[in-house]
Motif scaffolding. Structure first.
Motif, PDB file in Angstrom:
ATOM      1  N   ARG A  77       0.764  -1.246  -0.100  1.00  0.00           N
ATOM      2  CA  ARG A  77       0.162   0.093  -0.166  1.00  0.00           C
ATOM      3  C   ARG A  77       1.027   1.277  -0.101  1.00  0.00           C
ATOM      4  O   ARG A  77       1.690   1.535   1.167  1.00  0.00           O
ATOM      5  CB  ARG A  77      -0.967  -0.097   1.154  1.00  0.00           C
ATOM      6  N   PRO A  78       0.860   2.088  -1.001  1.00  0.00           N
ATOM      7  CA  PRO A  78       1.690   3.158  -1.071  1.00  0.00           C
ATOM      8  C   PRO A  78       1.378   4.099   0.068  1.00  0.00           C
ATOM      9  O   PRO A  78       0.184   4.177   0.291  1.00  0.00           O
ATOM     10  CB  PRO A  78       1.667   3.666  -2.528  1.00  0.00           C
ATOM     11  N   GLY A  79       2.199   4.798   0.524  1.00  0.00           N
ATOM     12  CA  GLY A  79       1.950   5.673   1.439  1.00  0.00           C
ATOM     13  C   GLY A  79       2.143   5.284   2.955  1.00  0.00           C
ATOM     14  O   GLY A  79       2.544   6.153   3.913  1.00  0.00           O
ATOM     15  N   LEU A  80       2.340   3.943   3.263  1.00  0.00           N
ATOM     16  CA  LEU A  80       2.643   3.362   4.341  1.00  0.00           C
ATOM     17  C   LEU A  80       4.226   2.989   4.489  1.00  0.00           C
ATOM     18  O   LEU A  80       4.795   2.903   5.537  1.00  0.00           O
ATOM     19  CB  LEU A  80       2.048   1.954   4.453  1.00  0.00           C
ATOM     20  N   HIS A  81       4.886   2.926   3.524  1.00  0.00           N
ATOM     21  CA  HIS A  81       6.288   2.925   3.643  1.00  0.00           C
ATOM     22  C   HIS A  81       6.772   3.322   2.169  1.00  0.00           C
ATOM     23  O   HIS A  81       6.110   3.454   1.053  1.00  0.00           O
ATOM     24  CB  HIS A  81       6.705   1.285   3.955  1.00  0.00           C
ATOM     25  N   GLN A  82       8.071   3.607   2.060  1.00  0.00           N
ATOM     26  CA  GLN A  82       8.796   4.062   1.086  1.00  0.00           C
ATOM     27  C   GLN A  82       8.970   2.806   0.046  1.00  0.00           C
ATOM     28  O   GLN A  82       9.301   2.046   0.260  1.00  0.00           O
ATOM     29  CB  GLN A  82      10.266   4.762   1.312  1.00  0.00           C
ATOM     30  N   PRO A  83       9.092   3.309  -1.305  1.00  0.00           N
ATOM     31  CA  PRO A  83       9.352   2.314  -2.278  1.00  0.00           C
ATOM     32  C   PRO A  83      10.593   1.440  -2.117  1.00  0.00           C
ATOM     33  O   PRO A  83      10.655   0.324  -2.834  1.00  0.00           O
ATOM     34  CB  PRO A  83       9.214   2.999  -3.575  1.00  0.00           C
ATOM     35  N   ASP A 110     -10.800   2.750   2.645  1.00  0.00           N
ATOM     36  CA  ASP A 110     -11.662   3.409   3.285  1.00  0.00           C
ATOM     37  C   ASP A 110     -10.616   4.823   3.835  1.00  0.00           C
ATOM     38  O   ASP A 110      -9.912   4.763   4.374  1.00  0.00           O
ATOM     39  CB  ASP A 110     -11.932   2.843   4.748  1.00  0.00           C
ATOM     40  N   GLN A 111     -11.318   6.108   3.406  1.00  0.00           N
ATOM     41  CA  GLN A 111     -10.554   7.262   3.807  1.00  0.00           C
ATOM     42  C   GLN A 111     -10.510   7.489   5.256  1.00  0.00           C
ATOM     43  O   GLN A 111      -9.133   7.908   5.798  1.00  0.00           O
ATOM     44  CB  GLN A 111     -11.364   8.571   3.255  1.00  0.00           C
ATOM     45  N   ALA A 112     -11.341   7.092   5.996  1.00  0.00           N
ATOM     46  CA  ALA A 112     -10.950   7.020   7.438  1.00  0.00           C
ATOM     47  C   ALA A 112      -9.816   6.263   8.100  1.00  0.00           C
ATOM     48  O   ALA A 112      -8.814   6.646   8.808  1.00  0.00           O
ATOM     49  CB  ALA A 112     -12.253   6.864   8.313  1.00  0.00           C
ATOM     50  N   GLU A 113      -9.689   5.089   7.646  1.00  0.00           N
ATOM     51  CA  GLU A 113      -8.732   4.148   7.641  1.00  0.00           C
ATOM     52  C   GLU A 113      -7.506   4.907   7.199  1.00  0.00           C
ATOM     53  O   GLU A 113      -6.288   4.641   7.883  1.00  0.00           O
ATOM     54  CB  GLU A 113      -9.082   2.623   7.191  1.00  0.00           C
ATOM     55  N   LEU A 114      -7.439   5.234   6.031  1.00  0.00           N
ATOM     56  CA  LEU A 114      -6.355   5.725   5.254  1.00  0.00           C
ATOM     57  C   LEU A 114      -5.624   7.002   6.105  1.00  0.00           C
ATOM     58  O   LEU A 114      -4.461   6.789   6.366  1.00  0.00           O
ATOM     59  CB  LEU A 114      -6.396   6.227   4.076  1.00  0.00           C
ATOM     60  N   GLU A 115      -6.577   7.525   6.674  1.00  0.00           N
ATOM     61  CA  GLU A 115      -6.082   8.827   7.356  1.00  0.00           C
ATOM     62  C   GLU A 115      -5.467   8.515   8.770  1.00  0.00           C
ATOM     63  O   GLU A 115      -4.581   8.686   9.292  1.00  0.00           O
ATOM     64  CB  GLU A 115      -7.530   9.980   7.641  1.00  0.00           C
ATOM     65  N   GLY A 116      -6.038   7.385   9.283  1.00  0.00           N
ATOM     66  CA  GLY A 116      -5.433   6.559  10.677  1.00  0.00           C
ATOM     67  C   GLY A 116      -4.153   5.936  10.347  1.00  0.00           C
ATOM     68  O   GLY A 116      -3.380   6.229  11.330  1.00  0.00           O
ATOM     69  N   GLY A 118      -2.173   7.695   8.298  1.00  0.00           N
ATOM     70  CA  GLY A 118      -1.050   8.786   7.930  1.00  0.00           C
ATOM     71  C   GLY A 118      -1.060   9.000   6.418  1.00  0.00           C
ATOM     72  O   GLY A 118      -0.414   9.940   6.152  1.00  0.00           O
ATOM     73  N   VAL A 119      -2.299   8.674   5.842  1.00  0.00           N
ATOM     74  CA  VAL A 119      -2.510   8.742   4.448  1.00  0.00           C
ATOM     75  C   VAL A 119      -3.525   9.741   4.264  1.00  0.00           C
ATOM     76  O   VAL A 119      -4.653   9.277   4.469  1.00  0.00           O
ATOM     77  CB  VAL A 119      -2.732   7.564   3.368  1.00  0.00           C
ATOM     78  N   SER A 120      -3.198  11.221   3.865  1.00  0.00           N
ATOM     79  CA  SER A 120      -4.294  12.081   3.910  1.00  0.00           C
ATOM     80  C   SER A 120      -4.747  12.529   2.561  1.00  0.00           C
ATOM     81  O   SER A 120      -5.380  13.299   2.150  1.00  0.00           O
ATOM     82  CB  SER A 120      -3.804  13.292   4.732  1.00  0.00           C
ATOM     83  N   LEU A 121      -4.004  11.976   1.367  1.00  0.00           N
ATOM     84  CA  LEU A 121      -4.330  12.256   0.113  1.00  0.00           C
ATOM     85  C   LEU A 121      -5.643  11.894  -0.405  1.00  0.00           C
ATOM     86  O   LEU A 121      -6.135  11.074   0.060  1.00  0.00           O
ATOM     87  CB  LEU A 121      -3.172  11.590  -0.882  1.00  0.00           C
TER      88      LEU A 121
END
Length: 389
Positions: A77-83, A110-116, A118-121
């Motif tokens: 999942r992009p955004g959770l760690h670097q490539p 889920d946007q709420a899950e992603l924000e949790g 640290g992914v706010s895009l």
């Protein structure tokens, strides 16, 4: 045709929407399912991601030694760690497993899950980031076979001198799978991935998605394989199969459906919106309403997010429906059933012999060489002919 199974790292049960009939998912149980999939001849297993699941990389790593040929479709999942870190993880896993890694790029959710996490895009920006992420990931791994480094300066991600010292077994990189129903998702699939996945929509809708991705890929001089994610409820007769489907949701009450559908409605996933539309956001409850296409049943999606449809029927009927999807261009089928251990055996025993699959020695459909079945009166082995019919 390649058939995969599913590891229920979010839990398993005989009934949806209730703790009744539930079973804990621990390492021993996951080893049972993975071992069954391996010995029965499934190509691999999909391991899901999200806060409702155990971590897919830890799970996959724990099962390398418990399996021999089974491939692992593991989520990134992009955004959770670097490539660069993701590239090292993938290369290590591929080496340790002997080249059994497939990567599932996951952008939506889920946007709420992603924000949790640290992914706010927003939706569009997530696809931009995913395109940059997988491009960097692919280049780092591909160049590792020749000890080369890679530079990239993008809108969301940048690397300078990124280098992987220990390349994976597979060249140029472990295959990348990806699913998404929006236009940006189709564009990303056409541009960079090896296999595009769709959830189990009616064949006509699946055909439209395949045609769009294929046309986009051809415009870029590329070819993409296709796969589908479905549940299966197969029994020896049609009546038994439909009774099993109704039993699966027999403990679901209205309040649970309303709560689940409200949560799904908050997501910005186009795929989830399309799944919810199949059962009108939970308004459809009867078999007549939930059978949205011949033998395609939307009952699972009443309370389960993501893949929400199942093929229901006797073995010949289910095999015929699978071949209908194959005729559209589907190469890979990722299946599951509740409970996942028992249903992996049931599907393999009832449907595998009816599908055009490449068989492995010693697996169902082959000549059996050791003890099989139950002896007759403690004197004679079962008929080999009967065992293979």
């Amino acid at each position: 045709m390649q058939v995969f199974w599913f590891l229920p790292t979010h839990g398993d049960s005989r009934y949806l929407g209730t703790a009744e009939g539930a079973r804990p998912v621990d390492l021993a149980y996951l080893q049972q399912i993975a071992g069954a999939a391996d010995s029965l001849g499934y190509e691999g297993v999909l391991i899901p991601t999200g806060r409702s699941c155990e971590d897919p990389w830890v799970i996959a790593s724990s099962l390398i030694g418990a399996t021999r040929r089974l491939k692992f479709l593991v989520a990134v999942r992009p955004g959770l760690h670097q490539p660069s870190l993701a590239a090292r993880m993938a290369a290590t896993f591929d080496r340790l497993s002997g080249g059994r890694l497939l990567v599932n790029l996951v952008t939506g959710g889920d946007q709420a899950e992603l924000e949790g996490d640290g992914v706010s895009l927003g939706h569009a920006e997530r696809y931009e980031q995913s395109a940059e992420f997988i491009r960097i990931w692919r280049e780092i791994i591909a160049r590792s076979h020749d000890s080369q480094s890679f530079d990239y300066d993008g809108k969301h991600l940048s690397v300078k001198g990124a280098k992987l010292l220990f390349p994976p077994v597979q060249k140029p990189y472990p295959p990348v799978w990806f699913g998404g129903s929006s236009a940006p998702a189709h564009e990303l699939a056409a541009d960079q991935v090896d296999a595009y996945l769709t959830w189990g929509e009616p064949p006509a809708e699946v055909a439209k998605k395949i045609a769009d991705v294929r046309q986009r890929a051809q415009g870029k001089g590329r070819a993409v394989k296709f796969g589908i994610r479905l549940h299966v409820i197969v029994r020896e007769t049609e009546d038994e199969a439909w009774r099993a489907a109704e039993s699966l949701i027999s403990r679901v009450d209205d309040e649970t459906v309303i709560r689940a559908q409200a949560a799904f409605a908050r997501m910005d996933s186009e795929g989830q919106r399309r799944m919810a539309a199949l059962h009108a956001g939970g308004a459809k409850r009867s078999r007549a309403d939930l059978e949205i296409s011949p033998n395609l049943w939307a009952g699972v999606g009443l309370v389960r997010g993501g893949a929400g449809t199942a093929l229901v029927g006797d073995p010949k009927t289910v095999a015929a429906r699978i071949e209908e999807y194959a005729a559209l261009g589907i190469d890979n089928f990722i299946l599951s059933g509740y409970p996942h251990l028992e249903e992996s055996y049931r599907f393999a025993e009832l449907v595998f012999p009816l599908l055009p699959r490449k068989q492995r020695p010693g697996l169902p459909g082959q000549v059996l060489s050791g003890p099989f079945g139950e002896v007759v009166a403690n004197l004679d082995a079962p008929s080999r002919l009967a065992a293979q019919s």
